[in-house]
Motif scaffolding. Structure first.
Motif, PDB file in Angstrom:
ATOM      1  N   THR A 198       0.840  -1.188   0.000  1.00  0.00           N
ATOM      2  CA  THR A 198       0.000   0.000   0.000  1.00  0.00           C
ATOM      3  C   THR A 198       0.878   1.242   0.000  1.00  0.00           C
ATOM      4  OG1 THR A 198      -1.740  -1.144   1.223  1.00  0.00           O
ATOM      5  CG2 THR A 198      -1.799   1.257   1.237  1.00  0.00           C
ATOM      6  N   LEU A 199       0.516   2.197  -0.846  1.00  0.00           N
ATOM      7  CA  LEU A 199       1.224   3.468  -0.926  1.00  0.00           C
ATOM      8  C   LEU A 199       0.307   4.561  -0.389  1.00  0.00           C
ATOM      9  CD1 LEU A 199       3.682   5.152  -1.920  1.00  0.00           C
ATOM     10  CD2 LEU A 199       2.481   5.376  -4.112  1.00  0.00           C
ATOM     11  N   ASN A 200       0.801   5.300   0.596  1.00  0.00           N
ATOM     12  CA  ASN A 200       0.072   6.425   1.177  1.00  0.00           C
ATOM     13  C   ASN A 200       0.839   7.708   0.922  1.00  0.00           C
ATOM     14  OD1 ASN A 200      -0.354   3.923   2.974  1.00  0.00           O
ATOM     15  ND2 ASN A 200      -2.081   5.203   3.552  1.00  0.00           N
ATOM     16  N   SER A 201       0.104   8.787   0.729  1.00  0.00           N
ATOM     17  CA  SER A 201       0.735  10.093   0.635  1.00  0.00           C
ATOM     18  C   SER A 201      -0.154  11.111   1.326  1.00  0.00           C
ATOM     19  CB  SER A 201       0.972  10.498  -0.829  1.00  0.00           C
ATOM     20  OG  SER A 201      -0.248  10.579  -1.525  1.00  0.00           O
ATOM     21  N   THR A 202       0.441  12.203   1.785  1.00  0.00           N
ATOM     22  CA  THR A 202      -0.322  13.219   2.492  1.00  0.00           C
ATOM     23  C   THR A 202       0.274  14.591   2.222  1.00  0.00           C
ATOM     24  OG1 THR A 202      -1.212  13.870   4.648  1.00  0.00           O
ATOM     25  CG2 THR A 202       1.042  13.076   4.621  1.00  0.00           C
ATOM     26  N   VAL A 203      -0.579  15.584   2.261  1.00  0.00           N
ATOM     27  CA  VAL A 203      -0.178  16.981   2.180  1.00  0.00           C
ATOM     28  C   VAL A 203      -0.891  17.714   3.310  1.00  0.00           C
ATOM     29  CG1 VAL A 203      -0.203  19.095   0.804  1.00  0.00           C
ATOM     30  CG2 VAL A 203       0.149  16.890  -0.319  1.00  0.00           C
ATOM     31  N   HIS A 204      -0.113  18.386   4.147  1.00  0.00           N
ATOM     32  CA  HIS A 204      -0.654  19.151   5.278  1.00  0.00           C
ATOM     33  C   HIS A 204      -1.629  18.325   6.114  1.00  0.00           C
ATOM     34  CE1 HIS A 204       1.238  22.792   3.876  1.00  0.00           C
ATOM     35  NE2 HIS A 204       0.626  22.715   2.711  1.00  0.00           N
ATOM     36  N   PRO A 205      -1.186  17.202   6.663  1.00  0.00           N
ATOM     37  CA  PRO A 205      -2.116  16.424   7.489  1.00  0.00           C
ATOM     38  C   PRO A 205      -2.446  17.159   8.774  1.00  0.00           C
ATOM     39  CG  PRO A 205       0.101  15.555   7.704  1.00  0.00           C
ATOM     40  CD  PRO A 205       0.154  16.613   6.629  1.00  0.00           C
ATOM     41  N   ASP A 206      -3.716  17.127   9.148  1.00  0.00           N
ATOM     42  CA  ASP A 206      -4.130  17.736  10.405  1.00  0.00           C
ATOM     43  C   ASP A 206      -3.751  16.813  11.551  1.00  0.00           C
ATOM     44  OD1 ASP A 206      -5.777  19.738  11.949  1.00  0.00           O
ATOM     45  OD2 ASP A 206      -6.843  17.892  12.436  1.00  0.00           O
ATOM     46  N   PHE A 207      -3.479  17.426  12.716  1.00  0.00           N
ATOM     47  CA  PHE A 207      -3.069  16.618  13.860  1.00  0.00           C
ATOM     48  C   PHE A 207      -4.220  15.796  14.432  1.00  0.00           C
ATOM     49  CE2 PHE A 207      -1.346  16.187  18.305  1.00  0.00           C
ATOM     50  CZ  PHE A 207      -0.293  15.370  17.939  1.00  0.00           C
ATOM     51  N   SER A 208      -5.461  16.194  14.143  1.00  0.00           N
ATOM     52  CA  SER A 208      -6.655  15.421  14.513  1.00  0.00           C
ATOM     53  C   SER A 208      -6.816  15.236  16.012  1.00  0.00           C
ATOM     54  CB  SER A 208      -6.637  14.040  13.832  1.00  0.00           C
ATOM     55  OG  SER A 208      -6.702  14.176  12.445  1.00  0.00           O
ATOM     56  N   GLN A 209      -6.305  16.171  16.786  1.00  0.00           N
ATOM     57  CA  GLN A 209      -6.522  16.117  18.224  1.00  0.00           C
ATOM     58  C   GLN A 209      -7.828  16.848  18.518  1.00  0.00           C
ATOM     59  OE1 GLN A 209      -3.948  13.933  19.933  1.00  0.00           O
ATOM     60  NE2 GLN A 209      -3.563  15.698  21.197  1.00  0.00           N
ATOM     61  N   VAL A 210      -8.870  16.113  18.844  1.00  0.00           N
ATOM     62  CA  VAL A 210     -10.154  16.735  19.102  1.00  0.00           C
ATOM     63  C   VAL A 210     -10.330  17.071  20.574  1.00  0.00           C
ATOM     64  CG1 VAL A 210     -11.268  15.703  17.116  1.00  0.00           C
ATOM     65  CG2 VAL A 210     -11.252  14.472  19.278  1.00  0.00           C
ATOM     66  N   GLU A 211      -9.342  16.796  21.373  1.00  0.00           N
ATOM     67  CA  GLU A 211      -9.271  17.298  22.736  1.00  0.00           C
ATOM     68  C   GLU A 211      -7.807  17.281  23.142  1.00  0.00           C
ATOM     69  OE1 GLU A 211     -10.023  13.882  25.900  1.00  0.00           O
ATOM     70  OE2 GLU A 211     -11.591  13.881  24.386  1.00  0.00           O
ATOM     71  N   ALA A 212      -7.462  18.051  24.136  1.00  0.00           N
ATOM     72  CA  ALA A 212      -6.074  18.133  24.555  1.00  0.00           C
ATOM     73  C   ALA A 212      -5.628  16.793  25.136  1.00  0.00           C
ATOM     74  CB  ALA A 212      -5.901  19.238  25.594  1.00  0.00           C
ATOM     75  N   ASP A 213      -4.315  16.503  25.007  1.00  0.00           N
ATOM     76  CA  ASP A 213      -3.773  15.309  25.649  1.00  0.00           C
ATOM     77  C   ASP A 213      -4.091  15.342  27.141  1.00  0.00           C
ATOM     78  OD1 ASP A 213      -2.450  13.930  23.493  1.00  0.00           O
ATOM     79  OD2 ASP A 213      -0.954  15.524  23.486  1.00  0.00           O
ATOM     80  N   ALA A 214      -4.481  14.200  27.686  1.00  0.00           N
ATOM     81  CA  ALA A 214      -4.778  14.136  29.112  1.00  0.00           C
ATOM     82  C   ALA A 214      -3.529  14.460  29.913  1.00  0.00           C
ATOM     83  CB  ALA A 214      -5.303  12.748  29.481  1.00  0.00           C
ATOM     84  N   GLY A 215      -3.702  15.230  30.980  1.00  0.00           N
ATOM     85  CA  GLY A 215      -2.568  15.639  31.799  1.00  0.00           C
ATOM     86  C   GLY A 215      -1.904  14.464  32.481  1.00  0.00           C
TER      87      GLY A 215
END
Length: 793
Positions: free
Chosen positions: A302-319
């Motif tokens: 499988t070949l994947n490519s990306t341009v400007h991928p979003d970080f996709s964090q829909v909430e902050a990392d848990a402390g």
């Protein structure tokens, strides 16, 4: 007319009228070791609605006669399960009959949850090893309503110690971050529950052979009892859980067609900040357009490519609380592009950690298997903002190759490089895991890094190595390990929590099992020794800087209760590098001078650990971890009275509403006068309402409160600590207080992986007095929208 043409409709009619599945032509009993199934290839399609009423299900093979796996193996399963399997040219189908003799639907745990959030529900997990080896698998899980969880597993050897808790031998948990497109629907019945699953071949990578054999294991988790059951009679003493899977043989005529996923995405952020005069201003960033493309070059590449991928964090990392300031905190990868095929980049010591690629401008990845060799290659160009010079684009290249050695063993090599203008870092690795005599495994790794610094024009070479020998017996297991990481070893594309150390460890574990129905279903005792050296002193006959002796117990009780207790005896040697900028003020003959801080040569500790967890009841579950006793106060290098608590609560009052709370407390008190050196609290509450399987709304609130006293030379002079500044001046290690509250709101629409609409708001507030919620002052906030759509061609 052929007799089968008459029989099949009659079987389907019988099933519809009675509500019970008609007898399958072929059944494969796991307890009878009939674990090599031949599923029929049928030119048919079914509606995935959770009702197994189509005639085609009567022609499927049945996987039956499950066995208990946890907490005790070797027994017939208490609950009856039958899994129906057949495949069409384009997909493989599973129909699940999970019978519940302890009250039918009233006993089954099922909620309308978000993807991968079914841990507290009854569930079925299907492990598919599409390359036929016993080392890795894709995991497809469903709860009784068909809510999905999915991920991958690459066996590295079971860790008996899970943080501060001890468990008996078992299986490794899957990585649930990757997502796969498949269909599932379930329903509760008076006898238990039924689920239909369709997994398209487009979502899988598999062999290119005309006739294939896939490994399969099915795990059923029953929440009211806390038991795990497996189709094949898996032995808990096995060094590999996946190698004990069964197979689906004779797969032929599989057609994926064109595998081309195009996933465009648009994200937009609006950031708010406070300005002088108690004003508030917002700056709307320009929408960022990017996307991912996934192309199935062959069945197994499988070949994947990306341009400007979003970080996709829909909430902050848990402390997270920092227990040891010498170790870096780890946060998992979340971006879809990097998660697809992530199992192929799995390497010991995490020499590959894609979050080092912070904001790539573009990236490409090739992963799969060719000629019996698993391969994964990733190349990425990062944003200039994360360059040492601020001008160059950091460039990453990552290569991982693995090859099987028998059913559960492997050998692998890794190469990574990070080139940042005239600066560079390169890492090469050779590693292997050998499984032999069923219960023994040997894992070894040797790596080297070469780092060039443009500022000093110096090139530095450094090693990393480790070896671990494990015995995974059912009642007795052991582990012996040695590892070393040079203080000059740098992994520019990896995650090294703490360099410059070497370990020698050993662990002995004994487990006793109660008879069926006993209050104590299993009891485990573990004894663990760990000697740690500074790496540069390891070969100079230097004394170990840390010595640890741990004695731990853990018990699984009837009904899913868990409890444990441990005692830790430890000594910590003074690490001068950690206190390189520490000084204190000394007054002698009326003259004040700064003196280099030198701590006590060694600090003895004795900690006590208690842990406890309830069963996953229908509406509530909880767990508690408590550590207390005497431990090292790293802030002043002195022994302190420590308290650490972590409490988790989960409340599910309805099938759609979930409330999850955690509370973390960490405190250090001086033994000389009982004053507080440091205390930190992190309460966190998440409330989620699932309107449908695709839509939910969520609110998350996390409060991070920390307080630290003025630091002093606690073990000798009690003089205030001075910190040497970069300009050569000295400043006192002053007291400080921080009280920060973070709130995140999210609306999510996600009908399938790759198609999502996120709309969220987050804000950060502070106040002078902890947990009063009266004088909260908003310091920043942000709005964001993300829209992606999966075009599957």
């Amino acid at each position: 007319m052929r007799s089968s043409a008459v029989l099949l409709p009659l079987l389907g009619l019988f099933q519809t009228l009675t509500g019970e599945p008609a007898a399958a032509p072929t059944a494969y009993s796991g307890r009878a070791n009939a674990i090599h199934a031949r599923a029929p290839r049928l030119e048919a399609e079914v509606r995935i609605d959770g009702v197994l009423d189509e005639a085609v299900w009567t022609r499927a093979v049945r996987l039956t006669d499950f066995s208990e796996f946890s907490p005790k193996d070797g027994l017939p399963a208490e609950d009856s399960t039958a899994v129906l399997v057949w495949y069409s040219p384009t997909a493989i189908y599973f129909g699940i009959h999970a019978y519940e003799p302890h009250g039918g639907r009233a006993t089954v745990h099922a909620t309308l949850a978000d993807r991968d959030k079914i841990r507290a529900d009854d569930q079925i997990q299907i492990f598919l090893g599409t390359f036929g080896d016993g080392r890795q698998a894709i995991v497809f899980g469903v709860n009784p309503l068909g809510v999905q969880m999915d991920g991958t597993i690459v066996e590295q050897g079971v860790s008996r110690s899970q943080g501060f808790t001890i468990t008996s031998a078992g299986r490794e948990a899957p990585d649930l971050n990757p997502d796969y497109v498949f269909q599932s629907k379930g329903r509760l019945t008076d006898a238990g529950y039924e689920v239909e699953i369709r997994i398209p071949f487009k979502s899988l990578r598999y062999q290119s052979a005309d006739v294939q054999s896939w490994r399969i294991q099915v795990v059923r988790e029953v929440q009211h009892s806390g038991h795990e059951q497996t189709w094949t009679a898996a032995n808990r003493s096995g060094a590999s859980f996946l190698a004990q899977s069964g197979t689906i043989d004779g797969l032929t005529g599989l057609r994926r067609g064109l595998v081309l996923d195009v996933n465009p995405e648009v994200t937009q952020h609006t950031l708010g900040t406070s300005t002088p005069g108690d004003h508030w201003s917002y700056a709307a960033e320009r929408p960022v357009v990017g996307g991912n493309v996934r192309w199935g070059v062959t069945e197994n590449l499988t070949l994947n490519s990306t341009v400007h991928p979003d970080f996709s964090q829909v909430e902050a990392d848990a402390g997270q609380l920092i227990i040891d300031p010498r170790a870096s905190l780890f946060f998992a990868e979340k971006r879809p592009f990097f998660l697809d095929g992530a199992e192929q980049f799995n390497t010991p010591n995490q020499l590959i950690y894609t979050r080092r690629i912070i904001q790539p401008v573009a990236a490409a990845k090739l992963s799969g298997k060719a000629g019996g060799t698993e391969m994964a290659f990733l190349s990425a160009v990062d944003d200039r903002a994360y360059s040492a010079s601020g001008v160059d684009h950091p460039v990453f290249n990552i290569l991982r190759l693995q090859r099987g050695l028998g059913p559960a063993s492997r050998i692998g090599v890794t190469y990574t490089d990070k080139v940042d203008g005239a600066n560079s870092n390169r890492v090469a690795d050779l590693d292997s895991r050998l499984v032999f005599a069923d219960v023994w495994s040997l894992q070894a790794q040797a790596a080297a890094s070469r780092t060039h610094s443009a500022a000093t024009d110096l090139t530095t070479d450094a090693p990393l190595w480790n070896a671990t020998l494990r015995r995974t017996g059912r009642s007795y297991s052991s582990r012996y390990a040695a590892s070393g990481i040079s203080d000059r070893f740098i992994a520019g594309a990896g995650f090294i929590s703490r360099p410059g150390i070497a370990h020698v460890t050993q662990e002995q574990q004994f487990t006793w099992y109660g008879h069926p129905g006993a209050l104590v279903e299993s009891f485990t005792f573990a004894q663990f020794d760990d000697l740690m050296w500074q790496y540069r002193k390891l070969f100079n006959h230097g004394d170990a800087i840390e010595k640890k002796w741990h004695f731990s117990t853990g018990a699984a009780l009837r009904g899913g209760w868990q409890a444990g207790a441990s005692v830790y005896w430890e000594t910590f040697g003074f690490d001068s590098s950690l206190y390189a900028n520490y000084y204190y003020a000394r007054t002698l003959n009326g003259r004040t001078d700064t003196v280099k801080f030198t701590g006590a040569p060694r600090i003895p500790n004795r900690d006590y650990v208690l842990n406890f967890s309830t069963p996953a009841w229908n509406t509530f579950s909880a767990s508690l971890l408590a550590i207390f006793g005497q431990d090292e106060n790293f802030y002043e290098w002195a022994q302190a009275n420590i308290i650490y608590e972590r409490l988790t609560l989960a409340w599910r009052p309805t099938q759609k509403l979930r409330v999850d709370g955690t509370y973390q407390l960490q405190g250090y008190g001086r033994r000389s006068d009982r004053s507080t050196v440091q205390v930190a609290r992190i309460p966190r509450l998440k409330v989620e309402y699932q309107l449908s399987r695709a839509v939910f709304v969520r609110a998350v609130g996390e409060y991070n409160s920390s307080k630290q006293d003025v630091l002093r030379d606690e073990t000798r002079t009690f003089a205030p600590i001075l910190l040497r500044q970069p300009d050569g001046t000295f400043a006192p290690a002053a007291a400080f207080t921080s009280n920060r509250f973070r709130a995140d709101w999210l609306f999510s629409y996600q009908p399938n992986p790759g198609t999502v609409l996120f709309a969220g708001y987050g804000s950060t507030l502070t106040e002078p007095v902890a947990l009063r919620f009266r004088s909260l002052d908003r310091t920043s906030d942000s709005f964001f929208v993300k829209l992606t759509y999966l075009f599957r061609l």
